[in-house]
Design a protein around this motif. Structure first.
Motif, PDB file in Angstrom:
ATOM      1  N   HIS A 105       1.816 -11.619   0.999  1.00 22.88           N
ATOM      2  CA  HIS A 105       2.560 -10.867  -0.018  1.00 22.88           C
ATOM      3  C   HIS A 105       3.903 -10.352   0.505  1.00 22.88           C
ATOM      4  CE1 HIS A 105      -1.131 -11.377  -2.088  1.00 22.88           C
ATOM      5  NE2 HIS A 105      -1.793 -10.533  -1.308  1.00 22.88           N
ATOM      6  N   LYS A 107       4.660  -9.292   3.448  1.00 20.83           N
ATOM      7  CA  LYS A 107       4.654  -8.257   4.490  1.00 20.83           C
ATOM      8  C   LYS A 107       4.628  -8.852   5.892  1.00 20.83           C
ATOM      9  CE  LYS A 107       2.762  -4.337   2.031  1.00 20.83           C
ATOM     10  NZ  LYS A 107       1.551  -3.826   1.411  1.00 20.83           N
ATOM     11  N   MET A 116      -7.455 -15.781   6.263  1.00 15.82           N
ATOM     12  CA  MET A 116      -8.834 -15.722   6.740  1.00 15.82           C
ATOM     13  C   MET A 116      -9.650 -16.901   6.218  1.00 15.82           C
ATOM     14  SD  MET A 116      -8.634 -13.302   8.776  1.00 15.82           S
ATOM     15  CE  MET A 116      -6.905 -12.886   8.991  1.00 15.82           C
ATOM     16  N   ARG A 325       0.658   0.102   0.240  1.00 18.66           N
ATOM     17  CA  ARG A 325      -0.636  -0.556   0.111  1.00 18.66           C
ATOM     18  C   ARG A 325      -1.024  -1.214   1.438  1.00 18.66           C
ATOM     19  NH1 ARG A 325       0.102  -4.612  -4.310  1.00 18.66           N
ATOM     20  NH2 ARG A 325       0.634  -2.749  -5.489  1.00 18.66           N
ATOM     21  N   ASP A 326      -2.313  -1.190   1.736  1.00 20.43           N
ATOM     22  CA  ASP A 326      -2.881  -1.943   2.870  1.00 20.43           C
ATOM     23  C   ASP A 326      -2.532  -1.392   4.252  1.00 20.43           C
ATOM     24  OD1 ASP A 326      -4.146  -3.709   1.128  1.00 20.43           O
ATOM     25  OD2 ASP A 326      -2.349  -4.937   0.951  1.00 20.43           O
ATOM     26  N   VAL A 327      -2.059  -0.143   4.291  1.00 20.20           N
ATOM     27  CA  VAL A 327      -2.002   0.520   5.605  1.00 20.20           C
ATOM     28  C   VAL A 327      -3.449   0.792   6.028  1.00 20.20           C
ATOM     29  CG1 VAL A 327      -1.137   2.478   6.929  1.00 20.20           C
ATOM     30  CG2 VAL A 327       0.173   1.619   4.964  1.00 20.20           C
ATOM     31  N   TYR A 328      -4.220   1.213   5.025  1.00 19.75           N
ATOM     32  CA  TYR A 328      -5.659   1.436   5.200  1.00 19.75           C
ATOM     33  C   TYR A 328      -6.394   0.633   4.120  1.00 19.75           C
ATOM     34  CZ  TYR A 328      -3.723   5.157   8.019  1.00 19.75           C
ATOM     35  OH  TYR A 328      -3.004   5.847   8.965  1.00 19.75           O
ATOM     36  N   PRO A 330      -8.412  -0.523   0.828  1.00 17.22           N
ATOM     37  CA  PRO A 330      -8.019  -0.194  -0.557  1.00 17.22           C
ATOM     38  C   PRO A 330      -8.720   1.042  -1.128  1.00 17.22           C
ATOM     39  CG  PRO A 330      -9.040  -2.394  -0.411  1.00 17.22           C
ATOM     40  CD  PRO A 330      -8.853  -1.915   0.986  1.00 17.22           C
TER      41      PRO A 330
ATOM     42  N   ARG B 104      -4.146  -5.335   8.996  1.00 18.53           N
ATOM     43  CA  ARG B 104      -4.393  -5.273   7.557  1.00 18.53           C
ATOM     44  C   ARG B 104      -3.068  -5.334   6.791  1.00 18.53           C
ATOM     45  NH1 ARG B 104      -8.559  -3.678   4.391  1.00 18.53           N
ATOM     46  NH2 ARG B 104      -9.664  -2.464   5.958  1.00 18.53           N
ATOM     47  N   TYR B 105      -2.107  -4.571   7.256  1.00 17.04           N
ATOM     48  CA  TYR B 105      -0.828  -4.477   6.553  1.00 17.04           C
ATOM     49  C   TYR B 105      -0.038  -5.783   6.654  1.00 17.04           C
ATOM     50  CZ  TYR B 105       3.324  -2.162   4.701  1.00 17.04           C
ATOM     51  OH  TYR B 105       4.385  -1.795   3.919  1.00 17.04           O
ATOM     52  N   GLY B 109      -3.284  -7.256   3.400  1.00 15.49           N
ATOM     53  CA  GLY B 109      -4.556  -6.708   2.932  1.00 15.49           C
ATOM     54  C   GLY B 109      -5.707  -7.704   2.941  1.00 15.49           C
ATOM     55  N   ILE B 111      -7.607  -8.630   5.380  1.00 13.65           N
ATOM     56  CA  ILE B 111      -8.725  -8.250   6.242  1.00 13.65           C
ATOM     57  C   ILE B 111      -8.347  -7.008   7.026  1.00 13.65           C
ATOM     58  CG2 ILE B 111      -7.967  -9.645   8.250  1.00 13.65           C
ATOM     59  CD1 ILE B 111     -11.033 -10.429   8.497  1.00 13.65           C
TER      60      ILE B 111
END
Lengths: 349, 331
Positions: A105, A107, A116, A325-328, A330, B104-105, B109, B111
Motif C-alpha cells: 500500500h 508504505k 506473505m 494505520r498498521d503501526v500496531y 488493527p 507490520r507498517y 499491515g 503481518i
C-alpha cells in the motif's frame, strides 16, 4: 498452518528448462528497465532504486528450485527474486511507485516489499538485515514439520556483516533448512569485493561454519539452477547451504549512480558476462527455440512490463489518513496525530 | 481462590511454563536459557519440561537471537527471545527497531511480529556500567514496540502471559533487583487489564508516577510522607507502551502536583517524556512544576556507594516530595 508436503511439487524439468529460465530472466531484466523508466518519468517514489540487471540468473536459477510454502528474504536489490517467486509485476511496480495498489500500500516501496502469500518475508534496506529471519523461519519449519525451506538472498556487501556469520552458525548448529544465497555482483555500493575483503573466495567462509557451500558462474543460468537444485535438496533434508553466484552489476548502485569509480574497461568486460544474452544464444545454438520464437517471447514480456507502468501511473496515492494505520495491529488504537494533539491541548487553555 | 507465596522469578517462570503448556508454538530462544536455566534462573528446568526444541540454547549472538525470533514469529511461532541484560540491546537494535518494530507498517499491515523480548535491567548488584542500565527509553522511543515493566509478583505473571497474546512485538524488561521479591498472590483473582496503570496508593497532595523497582521505593517514600501529613498517590505504569495517560491525567488533576520517578538517566528519558506530557496536558491544574526524579546523567559504577547514589531511592523521593510540598500543606 502449513501442511507437510509428502511429494515435491516443483516440476522435475524446471532446472533444465532453459526456455522457462530465459523467459524469467527476460521478465526480470525488462521489469528492471521499466523501473528505470518509471524513475525517469518522475513516477517512482524516490530514487532509491537498485536494479539487478546482470544478476538475473541468480533469481531465476535458484528460485526454480524452490516450491510453494518455502519462505525467503531479500536485500535491497531484490526485485528479480520476488518476480521469480511469482510476484505480480503490476503490484510490484505500483509499490515502487508508492501507490495504494502496491503490495504494501505504498508504505514499503522497492526496498521493503513483501508478500506473505508468496512466502516473501521481506526485502530489506539494512545490509544483512533479512538474513537471521531465515534462521527463525527454519526453526518454525522444523517445529511445524512443514517441509519448507527458507532462503536468504543478499549481496557480497553483506559478507561484511556479523549477522551473516551468527546466522550461518545457528543454521549449521541446529541443522536448519536454510539456504544462504550470496549474489556476488562484485560491488558493495562503490567498493569492489577485493577492496572489502582479503579473501574474496566467499564460499570458504560458509564451509568454515560447516555449511555445504559452492560458487557458481552466474553467466550460465542452467549451472545456477543445477547448483540451486542440488543445494535445495540438501537444505530440505536439514543440511543448510551457501551458494555464491558470481556476476556483475551492470549499472550503478542506485538509479542515480553512474559508477564513476569503475574502470570503463572493467565495465565492458563485466557487461559482456550477460546471462540473458548467453541463455538466448544457447537456446538458438541448441535449437531449443528459434530466434523468431525468442523475438515473440521478448515482445510478450515487453508488453507485460510496459503494462506495469500504465497500471502504476493510473493508480492513486494512499490516503494521508492511512499514515497512522498498521503501526500496531488493527484492533489496537492508532497513534494520536500531532495536529490533533496540539489542538486538544491548546483548546483546554 | 488460591493464595500462594511466589517470588517475582517464580511468577515469570510460571508464566512461561503455563504459556508453553497452553500454546505449542511458544518457544524460548536465548543464551543459557536451557541447560544453565537462565542467568537469573527464570527459565530453570523448563528444558526438562518442554525439551531442547522449545527451550533453545543459542550461541552468544544477540543480533541473530532477536533476528531469528523475528523470522520465527513471521513463520507462525510465538517466540520468547531472551536478552540476558538490557545493556546488550544496542547489539540487537537493528533487528529490534528496524525489523521487528517496522515490519507490520512497512509491509502495509500484511503481518505483525508477535514476539516477546524478555530482558532485565537496573541497578542493585554492583554489576557495573555495562550490566546495570535502565534503557527503556530506547524502546519507548521506537514506534511499533510495546513495552512492559512489571513491579510486582502478580504483574510479573500476568503481564508476561498477556504479552504472549499480543499481536505486536513486546519488550518485557524485568528488574534484576526484584527477582527475589516475594509476595502472596492470588493468580486466579481478576486479571488486571493490559495497558492500564495501577494506582498503588491514593493520596490528596501529589502524584508520584513511576514503574518497575521505583514503585517500591515510591511506596516507601509515601509511607514516610504520610508520617509528615502528606498523602501521595503512587501510580505504577506497568506498561509504558501502551501508556495509560488518561488515568495519569485524572490523578494529577485531582492533586495539582506531580513527580515522575525513573531509574533511567534524566536527560531525554522516560521521566522527561512523562513530565512533558503532564506539563502540557494538565497545565491548568498544576500548582507547581512537574519534577523529574531520575538517574544521574552518568554511567553506573561498581562501587555500591556510587551505584546506589546515582539512582533514585526512597530517601530522594521523600526529600523531593517534601521540598515540593514545603509550606503548601499543613503538617
Amino acid at each position: 498452518m502449513n501442511q507437510p508436503q509428502a511429494v515435491q511439487r516443483a516440476d522435475a524439468s524446471s532446472n533444465t528448462d532453459l526456455p522457462q529460465l530465459y523467459r524469467m530472466m527476460r521478465r526480470i531484466r525488462t521489469f528492471e528497465e521499466r523501473v528505470g523508466e518509471l524513475f525517469v518519468r518522475g513516477q517512482s517514489a524516490g530514487s532509491m532504486l537498485h536494479l539487478s540487471i546482470g544478476e538475473e540468473s541468480a533469481a531465476a536459477g535458484v528460485c526454480a528450485a524452490m516450491r510453494e510454502g518455502d519462505t525467503f528474504t531479500t536485500h535491497h536489490r531484490g526485485h528479480g527474486i520476488f518476480l521469480a517467486r511469482g510476484a505480480d509485476p503490476n503490484r510490484m511496480m505500483a509499490e515502487i511507485g508508492g501507490k495504494e495498489a502496491g503490495y504494501c500500500h505504498g508504505k514499503g516501496g522497492s526496498m521493503h516489499i513483501a508478500d506473505m502469500g508468496l512466502g516473501h518475508l521481506g526485502a530489506n534496506a539494512i545490509v544483512g538485515g533479512g538474513i537471521p529471519a531465515v534462521v527463525g523461519a527454519g526453526l518454525a519449519a522444523r517445529h511445524k514439520k512443514s517441509g519448507a525451506i527458507s532462503a536468504a538472498f543478499f549481496g557480497d556487501g553483506a559478507t561484511g556483516q556479523g549477522i551473516l556469520y551468527e546466522s550461518m552458525n545457528m543454521a549449521a548448529l541446529w541443522s536448519l533448512p536454510c539456504l544462504f544465497v550470496c549474489i556476488n555482483n562484485q560491488y558493495g555500493m562503490g567498493t569492489r569485493i577485493d577492496q572489502a575483503t582479503a579473501n574474496p573466495r566467499l564460499h570458504e567462509r560458509a564451509q568454515a561454519f560447516g555449511l555445504t557451500a559452492e560458487t557458481v558462474d552466474g553467466l550460465d543460468v542452467e549451472a545456477v539452477a543445477e547448483a540451486g537444485r542440488r543445494l535445495v535438496d540438501g537444505v530440505r533434508a536439514g543440511k543448510p547451504a551457501f551458494l555464491v553466484i558470481d556476476c556483475y552489476r551492470f549499472y550503478g548502485h542506485a538509479r542515480k549512480d553512474k559508477s564513476p569509480y569503475r574502470d570503463p574497461v572493467e565495465e565492458e568486460v563485466g557487461r559482456a558476462k550477460d546471462p540473458v544474452a548467453f541463455a538466448r544464444a544457447a537456446l538458438i545454438d541448441r535449437k531449443l527455440l528459434a530466434e523468431t520464437a525468442l523475438d515473440t517471447m521478448d515482445a510478450e514480456v515487453a508488453a507485460e512490463m510496459d503494462a506495469t507502468i500504465d497500471f502504476t501511473v493510473a493508480q492513486h496515492e494512499p490516503p494521508l489518513s492511512s499514515m497512522f494505520r498498521d503501526v500496531y495491529a488493527p484492533e489496537e488504537p492508532e497513534p494520536e496525530p500531532v495536529r490533533t494533539r496540539i489542538d486538544r491541548i491548546l483548546a483546554r487553555a | 481462590m488460591a493464595l500462594q507465596e511466589l517470588t517475582y522469578r517464580d511468577a515469570l517462570r510460571k508464566a512461561l511454563a503455563d504459556a508453553m503448556t497452553e500454546n505449542p508454538d511458544v518457544v524460548i530462544i536465548g543464551e543459557e536459557v536451557g541447560r544453565y536455566g537462565g542467568a537469573y534462573a527464570v527459565t530453570k528446568d523448563l528444558i526438562k519440561e518442554f525439551g531442547p526444541e522449545r527451550v533453545i540454547d543459542t550461541p552468544i549472538s544477540e543480533p541473530a537471537i532477536v533476528g531469528a525470533a523475528v523470522g520465527a514469529a513471521l513463520a507462525g511461532l510465538r517466540p520468547v527471545a531472551e536478552l540476558m541484560y538490557v545493556d546488550f540491546i544496542g547489539m540487537t537494535m537493528d533487528q529490534l527497531a528496524n525489523q521487528a518494530a517496522k515490519i507490520r507498517y512497512m509491509f502495509g499491515g500484511q503481518i505483525g511480529v508477535p514476539m516477546v523480548l524478555r530482558t532485565q535491567g537496573g541497578t542493585g548488584r554492583s554489576a557495573g556500567a555495562q550490566h546495570s542500565q535502565s534503557l527503556e527509553a530506547y524502546v519507548m522511543h521506537t514506534p511499533g514496540l510495546r513495552l512492559a515493566m512489571p513491579a510486582t509478583v502478580a504483574d510479573a505473571y500476568h503481564l508476561l502471559r498477556q504479552a504472549l497474546t499480543k499481536p505486536d512485538p513486546v519488550v518485557f524488561i524485568e528488574h534484576k533487583a526484584l527477582y527475589t521479591l516475594k509476595e502472596t498472590v492470588d493468580l486466579d483473582a481478576p486479571v488486571p487489564e493490559w495497558g492500564k496503570v495501577a494506582v498503588r496508593r491514593q493520596g490528596r497532595d501529589l502524584v508520584i508516577v513511576t514503574y518497575s523497582r521505583q514503585v517500591h521505593y515510591a511506596m516507601e517514600a509515601a509511607k514516610q510522607l504520610a508520617a509528615q501529613g502528606i498523602e501521595a498517590t503512587v501510580i505504577d505504569l506497568r506498561t509504558l507502551n501502551p501508556l495509560d495517560f488518561d488515568t495519569i491525567r485524572t490523578e494529577v488533576e485531582k492533586t495539582g502536583r506531580a513527580m515522575v520517578v525513573s531509574e533511567g538517566v534524566m536527560t531525554a528519558g522516560v521521566a522527561a517524556e512523562l513530565s512533558a506530557r503532564i506539563s502540557e496536558e494538565c497545565f491548568d491544574f498544576l500548582e507547581d512544576p512537574v519534577i523529574r526524579v531520575a538517574g544521574e546523567d552518568i554511567p553506573i559504577s561498581v562501587s555500591t556507594v556510587l551505584e546506589t547514589g546515582s539512582v533514585p531511592g526512597p530517601q530522594l523521593i521523600f526529600e523531593t516530595a517534601m521540598k515540593l510540598m514545603a509550606g503548601r500543606v499543613a503538617a
